[in-house]
Design a protein around this motif. Structure first.
Motif, mmCIF file in Angstrom:
data_model
loop_
_atom_site.group_PDB
_atom_site.id
_atom_site.type_symbol
_atom_site.label_atom_id
_atom_site.label_comp_id
_atom_site.label_asym_id
_atom_site.label_seq_id
_atom_site.Cartn_x
_atom_site.Cartn_y
_atom_site.Cartn_z
ATOM 1 N N SER A 95 0.852 -1.179 0.000
ATOM 2 C CA SER A 95 0.000 0.000 0.000
ATOM 3 C C SER A 95 0.897 1.240 0.000
ATOM 4 C CB SER A 95 -0.883 0.023 1.245
ATOM 5 O OG SER A 95 -1.737 -1.086 1.241
ATOM 6 N N ILE A 96 0.591 2.159 -0.895
ATOM 7 C CA ILE A 96 1.391 3.376 -0.951
ATOM 8 C C ILE A 96 0.587 4.498 -0.315
ATOM 9 C CG2 ILE A 96 2.675 4.939 -2.432
ATOM 10 C CD1 ILE A 96 2.216 2.713 -4.635
ATOM 11 N N VAL A 97 1.177 5.172 0.659
ATOM 12 C CA VAL A 97 0.516 6.340 1.229
ATOM 13 C C VAL A 97 1.268 7.557 0.733
ATOM 14 C CG1 VAL A 97 -0.150 7.537 3.321
ATOM 15 C CG2 VAL A 97 -0.184 5.058 3.243
ATOM 16 N N ALA A 98 0.679 8.256 -0.253
ATOM 17 C CA ALA A 98 1.345 9.424 -0.806
ATOM 18 C C ALA A 98 0.941 10.678 -0.044
ATOM 19 C CB ALA A 98 1.005 9.572 -2.282
ATOM 20 N N SER A 99 -0.125 10.592 0.754
ATOM 21 C CA SER A 99 -0.623 11.787 1.429
ATOM 22 C C SER A 99 0.262 12.133 2.620
ATOM 23 C CB SER A 99 -2.032 11.546 1.951
ATOM 24 O OG SER A 99 -2.725 10.690 1.106
ATOM 25 N N ARG A 100 0.321 13.400 2.912
ATOM 26 C CA ARG A 100 1.049 13.821 4.100
ATOM 27 C C ARG A 100 0.082 13.785 5.286
ATOM 28 N NH1 ARG A 100 5.638 16.460 4.643
ATOM 29 N NH2 ARG A 100 4.852 18.213 5.808
ATOM 30 N N LEU A 101 -0.041 12.591 5.881
ATOM 31 C CA LEU A 101 -0.900 12.436 7.053
ATOM 32 C C LEU A 101 -0.019 12.038 8.223
ATOM 33 C CD1 LEU A 101 -3.855 10.403 5.530
ATOM 34 C CD2 LEU A 101 -3.889 12.777 6.259
ATOM 35 N N ARG A 102 -0.417 12.438 9.429
ATOM 36 C CA ARG A 102 0.307 11.978 10.596
ATOM 37 C C ARG A 102 -0.140 10.562 10.927
ATOM 38 N NH1 ARG A 102 -0.777 17.238 11.382
ATOM 39 N NH2 ARG A 102 1.080 18.549 11.484
ATOM 40 N N VAL A 103 0.713 9.827 11.655
ATOM 41 C CA VAL A 103 0.420 8.428 11.935
ATOM 42 C C VAL A 103 -0.927 8.297 12.648
ATOM 43 C CG1 VAL A 103 1.157 6.407 13.230
ATOM 44 C CG2 VAL A 103 2.840 7.770 11.999
ATOM 45 N N PHE A 146 4.724 12.690 10.277
ATOM 46 C CA PHE A 146 4.093 12.470 8.984
ATOM 47 C C PHE A 146 4.534 11.114 8.426
ATOM 48 C CE2 PHE A 146 3.603 17.162 8.755
ATOM 49 C CZ PHE A 146 2.250 17.172 8.495
ATOM 50 N N ILE A 147 3.595 10.421 7.774
ATOM 51 C CA ILE A 147 3.878 9.095 7.230
ATOM 52 C C ILE A 147 5.093 9.116 6.302
ATOM 53 C CG2 ILE A 147 2.963 7.287 5.720
ATOM 54 C CD1 ILE A 147 1.589 7.222 8.266
ATOM 55 N N ASP A 148 5.198 10.185 5.474
ATOM 56 C CA ASP A 148 6.273 10.180 4.480
ATOM 57 C C ASP A 148 7.655 10.420 5.097
ATOM 58 O OD1 ASP A 148 5.761 12.770 5.117
ATOM 59 O OD2 ASP A 148 5.552 13.519 3.077
ATOM 60 N N THR A 149 7.708 10.625 6.425
ATOM 61 C CA THR A 149 9.018 10.770 7.053
ATOM 62 C C THR A 149 9.441 9.476 7.757
ATOM 63 O OG1 THR A 149 8.111 11.537 9.149
ATOM 64 C CG2 THR A 149 8.533 13.210 7.497
ATOM 65 N N GLY A 165 10.515 2.364 5.957
ATOM 66 C CA GLY A 165 9.598 1.394 5.365
ATOM 67 C C GLY A 165 8.926 0.512 6.413
ATOM 68 N N GLY A 166 9.696 0.070 7.399
ATOM 69 C CA GLY A 166 9.140 -0.807 8.426
ATOM 70 C C GLY A 166 8.147 -0.082 9.310
ATOM 71 N N GLN A 167 8.485 1.168 9.661
ATOM 72 C CA GLN A 167 7.574 1.952 10.507
ATOM 73 C C GLN A 167 6.262 2.205 9.776
ATOM 74 O OE1 GLN A 167 10.243 5.243 11.007
ATOM 75 N NE2 GLN A 167 10.860 4.611 13.063
ATOM 76 N N ARG A 168 6.379 2.476 8.468
ATOM 77 C CA ARG A 168 5.185 2.734 7.673
ATOM 78 C C ARG A 168 4.298 1.486 7.629
ATOM 79 N NH1 ARG A 168 6.870 5.316 2.195
ATOM 80 N NH2 ARG A 168 8.301 6.215 3.679
ATOM 81 N N ASP A 211 -2.368 -9.086 3.349
ATOM 82 C CA ASP A 211 -1.619 -9.594 2.208
ATOM 83 C C ASP A 211 -0.135 -9.316 2.424
ATOM 84 O OD1 ASP A 211 -0.830 -10.561 -0.186
ATOM 85 O OD2 ASP A 211 -2.180 -9.345 -1.403
ATOM 86 N N GLU A 212 0.596 -10.340 2.777
ATOM 87 C CA GLU A 212 2.020 -10.231 3.055
ATOM 88 C C GLU A 212 2.377 -9.059 3.955
ATOM 89 O OE1 GLU A 212 4.595 -10.774 -0.205
ATOM 90 O OE2 GLU A 212 3.278 -12.216 -1.173
ATOM 91 N N PRO A 213 1.846 -9.040 5.167
ATOM 92 C CA PRO A 213 2.084 -7.897 6.054
ATOM 93 C C PRO A 213 3.508 -7.865 6.611
ATOM 94 C CG PRO A 213 0.891 -9.595 7.224
ATOM 95 C CD PRO A 213 1.028 -10.067 5.806
ATOM 96 N N LEU A 214 4.250 -8.963 6.460
ATOM 97 C CA LEU A 214 5.601 -8.982 7.041
ATOM 98 C C LEU A 214 6.631 -8.282 6.153
ATOM 99 C CD1 LEU A 214 5.692 -12.627 8.455
ATOM 100 C CD2 LEU A 214 4.829 -10.546 9.497
ATOM 101 N N ASN A 215 6.208 -7.908 4.939
ATOM 102 C CA ASN A 215 7.115 -7.150 4.070
ATOM 103 C C ASN A 215 7.664 -5.942 4.813
ATOM 104 O OD1 ASN A 215 6.678 -8.811 1.985
ATOM 105 N ND2 ASN A 215 5.511 -7.368 0.718
ATOM 106 N N ASN A 216 8.950 -5.691 4.668
ATOM 107 C CA ASN A 216 9.585 -4.507 5.246
ATOM 108 C C ASN A 216 9.750 -4.571 6.763
ATOM 109 O OD1 ASN A 216 10.028 -2.971 2.943
ATOM 110 N ND2 ASN A 216 7.901 -2.292 2.919
#
Lengths: 325, 252, 313
Positions: free
Chosen positions: B84-92, B132-135, B138-141, B160-165
């Motif tokens: 899943s790609i989160v391109a938005s600047r949202l806080r966690v 912000f998510i974009d900061t 990969g693992g934290q995201r 779906d493969e949540p262990l990635n990263n």
């Protein structure tokens, strides 16, 4: 750093609001006719001038700026791309095509009819853009705006061709280059409809934010993605078509304002929407005042001023080093 | 209970899923394994109504996924897609908060906030809540996305493969959390896993897929055998027994 | 095989030229012929300069959808022109010799274009970014141009209008000789550099490995490109998608990237489109002034097609 960023959020909105209030007053006293502050109340002609011309013009700039910034924001949400806005996605050009066709086929139509038909044309044009944009690979974020710009250019060429054949090029320039100098009482009120759209957008802000997470995440959270897409398209089309009909195309507002606000405040639209609207109004009103002052007593259209100011800001956004870590 | 009946899926001439029928009872962890392109992700997104059904039926707790209102389904089932790609600047905290949308339609209640805070705690995100998510790394995201799926608090959770990263620490942590919510809260977890040993250690049931069909179905002890694994993955691997847990030596 | 295709293209281009000169001759034939010859000379120059500049630019940037106009070079030329008017003052500038002015404008464009593009080409990692920036540059320069135009003469609303599209009907014949020298020089340089261009097309690393001094060569080529853009923009105005259309068609028709074939093929294609199109619009549709807009439309569609096709790979 993180807590500071949180506290800063409402501040940005307040600052934008304050600047807007200052510009509002400034705008009432800037124009071809000298109008010293004291004379407004003492002189009947002064009040008349303010009510008939200056106030409508100022309100038109505020309404157009706020709604165009929101339209850009929603467009970016729908396309899931930060670099698109209605004037770079064929929306404005489709609206021009709509107006042109009404003017040709039904010259007697009133402003509302023209606005409606322009909105319909904008809706069709934007839907086509979005359908293609969603097929482009998301790994290349600049491909979508590139496609949009040329797509808009192609529709623009069609518009020029029709206008040329019908000898309407003079008319065309009214719509292709935004200008507030013709705004008078009774000729701008349709823009309030755009403001209504902004309020509506605020009501669905949460759903719009979730849409930025993508189709799958939206459906997973129980959102009717396609309905929201259509709803967003209608908002964008109506806002940009109305502003094209009343004042003409104002480029870059929808592009630079949401991007800057996003950098400062993030993308949670419920929080940022008011700031985007206020900043859009500030930018457009500011550029209009600048256009009135730069070669006083002559006027430079706001579309031209915005092309310079907005273009520079956009290039800066493109080439700034990715920072914020 | 998730009931899948005669589901097939084609993309053009390629057949992705071939006449799948399957029942996943309520409770417990079910792991989907299989080589790339076996149709695991497609099956998961069909269950989560992210793709329209072409043929067959799928129902969750008796609600058919193609006709039940989306909003109602969102309170029964949550899905976390791969990459899943989160391109938005949202806080966690904001991102995790949006998982409460199906429940409160955007106006967070006190109960929502409790759930959000629990989820943040659970995945060790409390310190990062205002970033912000974009900061994030990969693992934290990935942890933020898992926390979001958790906070949706549905009975069914599809991953779906949540262990990635995720590094070893958080991979183990996530699997243990899944085990806990399955055991203590009676949640149903369906998870696509690449690491067969994670499946062996934590799942109640393993379903192996190959070329759009179900190749094997059973408990870890039944399924993780050299001859079955060879039939699925195409090469022979030894299986060791570590105190009751089968461990596949797939790297040798 | 390639050569036969090239011959066909050349023959078609020649046929267009002959048709342009002979169809519908009436009245004082000598006068009409000399009028048409001047216009033909201009169209030929525009064809050559657009074709050569686009092919070279695509080779240097190693991209099939970039052209000088898409990167805003013609808008930059118009802006530079207006900047000179603004700085030197309208009246004094107008009194200057038109060829001298043109020479100055060409130099200004060469300086501005190499100054702006070279740093961007250094970071040519992200093609889409450059494209987008180029289009925005175009909008920016057009806006700056019309802003300056209004500052110079606030009552003249026509200035901004004239800058927005090409008109092949009113070519600037007063610049013909000077422009002809430039075009010819450009064509000769491009022809002599055809083998170097083949190497440059391989990219910076490979070209350097084969003994080409990269930065010097690219700077020179960009200067050449901007001079040619100045010629075509000065003669007929901005033509955003013409170059793209020509290069895309020529590459498919000639079926090669070898510059010895590609450059003449592109020139022939440009002549067919411009001279042939002009003849067609003049005698069949009776309205030749819209050719520019039509080329814009078709070229834009070709661009979109290439973009979507390219992203599918």
């Amino acid at each position: 750093m993180s807590t500071a960023a949180v506290k800063q959020s409402p501040l940005t909105g307040w600052i934008a609001g304050l600047v807007l209030a200052i510009l509002f007053v400034l705008s009432l006293f800037t124009g071809v006719d000298e109008l010293p502050f004291g004379r407004v109340l003492s002189d009947g002609r002064g009040i008349e001038l303010v009510l008939v011309s200056r106030l409508p013009r100022t309100l038109a700039a505020i309404l157009a700026g706020a709604s165009l910034a929101i339209a850009g924001l929603i467009m970016q949400t729908l396309a899931r791309n930060r670099y698109v806005e209605p004037s770079t996605a064929g929306t404005a050009q489709s609206a021009e095509l709509g107006i042109l066709l009404v003017t040709l086929l039904w010259p007697a139509a009133n402003l509302l009819t023209k606005g409606l038909i322009a909105s319909a044309a904008a809706l069709i044009g934007t839907s086509l853009f979005l359908a293609t944009a969603h097929r482009l690979p998301p790994t290349q974020p600049f491909l979508v705006p590139l496609f949009g710009l040329v797509y808009g250019g192609v529709i623009g060429a069609a518009v020029t061709f029709v206008a040329w054949q019908a000898d309407l090029l003079q008319y065309l320039s009214i719509w292709t280059n935004g200008d507030f100098s013709g705004v008078l009482r009774g000729r701008y009120e349709l823009l309030w409809l755009g403001a209504l759209m902004v309020v509506f957008a605020w009501f669905i802000a949460d759903r719009l934010t979730i849409m930025t997470l993508g189709r799958d995440a939206s459906i997973g959270l129980g959102i009717d993605y396609r309905r929201m897409l259509q709803l967003g398209l209608v908002i964008v089309s109506v806002i940009s078509a109305l502003s094209v009909v009343i004042v003409g195309v104002i480029p870059f507002v929808g592009l630079v304002v949401p991007n800057i606000v996003s950098r400062l405040m993030g993308d949670n639209l419920r929080g940022t929407l008011p700031a985007v609207a206020a900043s859009g109004a500030v930018l457009v009103l500011g550029c209009d005042i600048l256009g009135r002052l730069i070669r006083h007593p002559y006027e430079v259209p706001v579309g031209t001023v915005m092309g310079c100011v907005g273009g520079l800001i956009f290039l800066w956004l493109l080439f700034r080093r990715p920072s914020d870590v | 209970m998730i009931r899948i009946e005669n589901v097939s899926l084609r993309h053009g001439s390629a057949e992705i899923l071939h006449d799948i029928s399957l029942t996943i009872p309520k409770g417990g962890i079910t792991a989907l394994i299989g080589p790339n392109g076996a149709g695991k992700s497609s099956l998961l997104s069909l269950i989560a109504r992210l793709q329209p059904l072409q043929s067959g039926t799928i129902s969750i707790d008796g609600f058919p996924v193609d006709t039940t209102p989306n909003r109602d389904l969102a309170r029964i089932i949550a899905i976390l897609r791969q990459d899943s790609i989160v391109a938005s600047r949202l806080r966690v905290r904001e991102l995790v908060g949006f998982s409460r949308f199906p429940h409160s339609r955007g106006r967070l209640t006190a109960e929502d906030r409790v759930v959000i805070d629990q989820s943040l705690q659970q995945f060790d995100l409390a310190d990062l809540a205002d970033r912000f998510i974009d900061t994030l790394s990969g693992g934290q995201r990935q942890r933020a996305l898992v926390a979001m799926a958790f906070a949706q608090a549905t009975d069914y959770l599809l991953l779906d493969e949540p262990l990635n990263n995720l590094d070893m620490y958080f991979a183990r942590d996530l699997m243990r959390s899944l085990r806990r919510i399955a055991d203590e809260n009676g949640k149903t977890v369906v998870i696509v896993l690449h690491d067969i040993n994670q499946a062996g250690a934590y799942a109640d049931r393993i379903i192996a897929m190959k070329a759009g069909r179900i190749a094997a179905d059973g408990s870890p002890a039944e399924l993780l055998r050299p001859e079955i694994l060879q039939a699925i993955f195409g090469f022979r691997m030894e299986v060791a027994d570590m105190g009751g847990t089968p461990v596949v030596l797939h790297f040798r | 095989m390639c050569n036969r295709r090239l011959l066909c293209l050349g023959a078609a281009a020649l046929a267009c030229v002959i048709a342009f000169m002979t169809i519908g001759l009436r009245g004082n034939i000598g006068f009409v012929l000399s009028l048409r010859a001047a216009k033909l000379a201009a169209l030929l120059q525009v064809s050559v300069s657009i074709a050569v500049s686009t092919v070279i630019f695509q080779t240097v940037t190693n991209n099939r959808i970039l052209t000088p106009s898409i990167m805003g070079l013609d808008a930059l030329y118009l802006f530079g022109q207006m900047l000179l008017v603004f700085m030197l003052g309208g009246l004094g500038y107008a009194a200057l010799d038109s060829q001298l002015k043109f020479g100055g404008e060409v130099l200004v464009l060469m300086a501005l274009a190499t100054g702006l593009l070279l740093p961007m080409l250094r970071r040519r990692t992200d093609m889409e970014l450059m494209l987008l920036a180029g289009i925005i540059f175009g909008v920016l320069f057009r806006s700056l141009h019309s802003l300056l135009a209004r500052l110079v003469d606030p009552n003249d609303f026509a200035v901004a209008q004239g800058a927005s599209f090409a008109n092949f009907n009113n070519v600037r014949t007063d610049l013909l000789i000077f422009a002809a020298v430039l075009t010819l020089m450009g064509a000769v340089i491009a022809w002599r550099a055809r083998h170097v261009l083949d190497v440059v097309a391989l990219g910076a690393d490979a070209a350097t490995g084969l003994g080409v001094t990269w930065s010097k060569t690219v700077t020179g080529l960009l200067a050449l490109v901007s001079a040619l853009v100045a010629v075509s923009t000065a003669l007929v105005g901005p033509v955003a998608f013409m170059g793209l259309l020509v290069a895309a068609l020529a590459e498919r028709l000639a079926d090669t990237r070898r510059h010895a074939i590609l450059i003449p093929a592109a020139i022939s294609t440009a002549i067919i489109i411009l001279v042939g199109g002009q003849t067609l619009f003049q005698h069949v549709f009776g309205n030749s002034s819209t050719l520019g807009v039509v080329i814009e439309f078709v070229g834009g569609l070709v661009f979109l097609f290439l973009l979507v096709l390219g992203s599918r790979k």
